[in-house]
Design a protein around this motif. Structure first.
Motif, PDB file in Angstrom:
ATOM      1  N   ARG A   1     -17.769  13.145  29.827  1.00  0.00           N
ATOM      2  CA  ARG A   1     -16.542  13.904  29.528  1.00  0.00           C
ATOM      3  C   ARG A   1     -15.728  14.110  30.748  1.00  0.00           C
ATOM      4  NH1 ARG A   1     -14.050  18.425  30.441  1.00  0.00           N
ATOM      5  NH2 ARG A   1     -16.073  19.529  31.168  1.00  0.00           N
TER       6      ARG A   1
ATOM      7  N   ARG B   1     -11.878   8.052  25.388  1.00  0.00           N
ATOM      8  CA  ARG B   1     -10.874   8.833  25.351  1.00  0.00           C
ATOM      9  C   ARG B   1     -10.840   9.499  23.649  1.00  0.00           C
ATOM     10  NH1 ARG B   1      -5.367   6.737  26.505  1.00  0.00           N
ATOM     11  NH2 ARG B   1      -5.909   6.069  24.489  1.00  0.00           N
ATOM     12  N   ASP B   2     -10.297   8.318  22.906  1.00  0.00           N
ATOM     13  CA  ASP B   2     -10.329   8.643  21.441  1.00  0.00           C
ATOM     14  C   ASP B   2     -11.453   9.423  20.796  1.00  0.00           C
ATOM     15  OD1 ASP B   2      -7.703   7.709  21.941  1.00  0.00           O
ATOM     16  OD2 ASP B   2      -7.980   5.712  21.032  1.00  0.00           O
ATOM     17  N   ARG B   3     -12.699   8.905  21.285  1.00  0.00           N
ATOM     18  CA  ARG B   3     -13.847   9.491  20.601  1.00  0.00           C
ATOM     19  C   ARG B   3     -14.028  10.782  20.855  1.00  0.00           C
ATOM     20  NH1 ARG B   3     -16.905   6.923  16.518  1.00  0.00           N
ATOM     21  NH2 ARG B   3     -16.683   4.674  16.961  1.00  0.00           N
ATOM     22  N   CYS B   4     -13.753  11.027  22.303  1.00  0.00           N
ATOM     23  CA  CYS B   4     -13.706  12.526  22.803  1.00  0.00           C
ATOM     24  C   CYS B   4     -12.833  13.664  22.084  1.00  0.00           C
ATOM     25  CB  CYS B   4     -13.864  12.576  24.356  1.00  0.00           C
ATOM     26  SG  CYS B   4     -14.898  11.842  25.510  1.00  0.00           S
ATOM     27  N   ARG B   5     -11.640  12.954  22.011  1.00  0.00           N
ATOM     28  CA  ARG B   5     -10.688  13.846  21.167  1.00  0.00           C
ATOM     29  C   ARG B   5     -11.148  14.206  19.897  1.00  0.00           C
ATOM     30  NH1 ARG B   5      -5.032  10.879  23.631  1.00  0.00           N
ATOM     31  NH2 ARG B   5      -5.130  11.918  25.505  1.00  0.00           N
ATOM     32  N   GLU B   6     -11.719  13.240  18.941  1.00  0.00           N
ATOM     33  CA  GLU B   6     -12.069  13.433  17.802  1.00  0.00           C
ATOM     34  C   GLU B   6     -13.044  14.486  17.711  1.00  0.00           C
ATOM     35  OE1 GLU B   6     -13.657   9.959  16.408  1.00  0.00           O
ATOM     36  OE2 GLU B   6     -11.953   8.806  16.579  1.00  0.00           O
TER      37      GLU B   6
ATOM     38  N   GLY C   1     -13.391  17.009  19.815  1.00  0.00           N
ATOM     39  CA  GLY C   1     -12.666  18.252  20.573  1.00  0.00           C
ATOM     40  C   GLY C   1     -12.857  18.230  21.670  1.00  0.00           C
TER      41      GLY C   1
ATOM     42  N   ASP D   1     -11.996  17.795  25.866  1.00  0.00           N
ATOM     43  CA  ASP D   1     -10.879  17.526  26.929  1.00  0.00           C
ATOM     44  C   ASP D   1     -11.266  16.692  27.814  1.00  0.00           C
ATOM     45  OD1 ASP D   1      -8.951  19.208  25.308  1.00  0.00           O
ATOM     46  OD2 ASP D   1      -9.657  21.150  26.311  1.00  0.00           O
TER      47      ASP D   1
ATOM     48  N   ASP E   1      -9.706  13.980  31.282  1.00  0.00           N
ATOM     49  CA  ASP E   1      -8.763  13.720  32.253  1.00  0.00           C
ATOM     50  C   ASP E   1      -8.814  12.078  32.256  1.00  0.00           C
ATOM     51  OD1 ASP E   1      -7.063  13.103  34.159  1.00  0.00           O
ATOM     52  OD2 ASP E   1      -7.629  14.790  35.693  1.00  0.00           O
ATOM     53  N   HIS E   2      -7.991  11.528  31.447  1.00  0.00           N
ATOM     54  CA  HIS E   2      -8.335   9.823  31.225  1.00  0.00           C
ATOM     55  C   HIS E   2      -7.643   9.208  32.570  1.00  0.00           C
ATOM     56  CE1 HIS E   2      -6.586   5.954  30.189  1.00  0.00           C
ATOM     57  NE2 HIS E   2      -7.664   6.003  29.587  1.00  0.00           N
TER      58      HIS E   2
END
Length: 386
Positions: A150, A243-248, A250, A252, A254-255
């Motif tokens: 992350r 990034r998208d998997r992390c957002r799924e 929840g 946060d 820093d891409h």
């Protein structure tokens, strides 16, 4: 034990993927068949034009063959996985070799249901299969690596190349197929980046595979500039998916920081920074522990590996005295500049005698997050400038 001899369905599958490696393929297949823990063996030939098909045919019922049109490494891995039945999957590059205990050791770690990936170091062997003394990824990350990924992206934890990993089928079913157009090479980046989001990482501390360094590895067939551009493209894709998997989940992230610190992005910037510092006609010593996997010529300049033996990287020096002698030898042979490339900056801390020698006898021309460049003969340069 060979599945054809022992019968039954194995808890593990070894998927050997191959493209024009007929000369090494038999050794890879034999190592997969001769595991101490039974495993089904699937061999995917990705459109080879050599004798690979004949090599595969010799093993008859002991393996499951798949001969397909050429589509790249991700395509071969996807196809092999679709044929597999094991709860644990090992993807074996056909120029590499497994230790007899690799599957058994991996399956043992997977007894923890939270583990989604098990990895191990790899001995380095030469073209003839003899150990060189080097070990790839001697120290690997383990446990809960989600927060590290992350914070830092795919390189937030340490993982080995393809033949150093075993995967839980349940994980692969959630992330495959690997995008084939993006990963014709190095699909391990995609899998290793995502794994910590789905569970724990297990480690076998002892090397369980052999990585063959033969100078014609599939990932090195194209010119360095082409490979570097392709690697940056893979990272862009991988970081976006991560990034998208992390957002799924929840999480946060820093891409932008991931992109800034991504391995091949940093190498790309470092190579670019060589141009204004080293004249086009000058050769330079590259201290990168062979991580950049460059050609003999980089940005129009001849690259000399350090240490060098017969034109190739010879592994880390034994001590400070050896390192300094090698630097002096290459300098006396006419190589004027020394470039320490990230991630090999640790050499300057580990080899303190080498670092002291450079501070006394050379001039630092550039120091940033990708390069440290020294002029090994600053007096001669000053005379020419006058």
């Amino acid at each position: 034990m060979r599945i054809g001899e022992g019968g039954g369905v194995s808890a593990a599958s070894v998927v050997v993927t191959s493209y024009n490696y007929g000369r090494y393929l038999a050794a890879a297949i034999e190592s997969a068949l001769d595991q101490t823990c039974p495993a089904e063996v699937i061999v995917v030939d990705d459109g080879s034009s050599d004798d690979s098909g004949q090599v595969i045919a010799r093993y008859g019922r002991h393996l499951t063959p798949l001969l397909k049109e050429h589509g790249g490494q991700a395509s071969a891995m996807n196809a092999g996985f679709r044929l597999s039945k094991g709860r644990v999957i090992v993807f074996l590059d056909s120029d590499d070799v497994l230790s007899p205990t690799a599957v058994e050791r991996a399956v043992g770690v997977f007894h923890d249901p939270q583990v989604v990936k098990v990895h191990w170091p790899l001995w380095v062997i030469d073209e003839g299969g003899c150990r060189t003394g080097r070990v790839l990824r001697p120290v690997l990350s383990e446990g809960d690596c989600r927060d590290a990924v992350r914070r830092e992206g795919p390189y937030g934890y340490t993982w080995p190349p393809t033949s150093g990993n075993a995967w839980a089928r349940t994980f692969l079913e959630r992330v495959l197929p690997i995008p084939e157009a993006v990963y014709p090479a190095n699909p391990d980046l995609y899998l290793c980046a995502l794994a910590p989001l789905f569970g724990r990482i297990g480690t076998v501390p002892e090397a369980q595979a052999y990585w063959r360094d033969h100078g014609a590895n599939a990932s090195l067939r194209e010119p360095f500039a082409f490979r570097l551009a392709a690697a940056v493209k893979r990272e862009v894709h991988c970081l976006g998916v991560l990034r998208d998997r992390c957002r799924e989940l929840g999480l946060d992230v820093d891409h932008a920081a991931w992109v800034d610190h991504a391995f091949w992005h940093r190498v790309h910037r470092a190579v670019r920074d060589i141009d204004p510092v080293i004249p086009p006609w000058e050769a330079f010593i590259l201290v990168d522990a062979d991580e950049w996997a460059t050609d003999e010529v980089v940005t129009g300049r001849r690259r000399v590996p350090f240490p060098e033996r017969h034109g190739r990287y010879a592994g880390p020096p034994a001590d400070d005295v050896t390192a300094v002698r090698e630097l002096e030898r290459l300098g006396d042979a006419g190589t004027r500049f020394a470039v320490f490339g990230w991630p090999a900056f640790w050499w300057l801390k580990h080899y303190t005698g080498l670092s002291d020698h450079l501070a006394t006898h050379a001039r630092c021309l550039l120091m940033n997050d990708g390069l440290v460049v020294y002029d090994l003969k600053p007096e001669g340069r000053a005379r020419r400038e006058r």
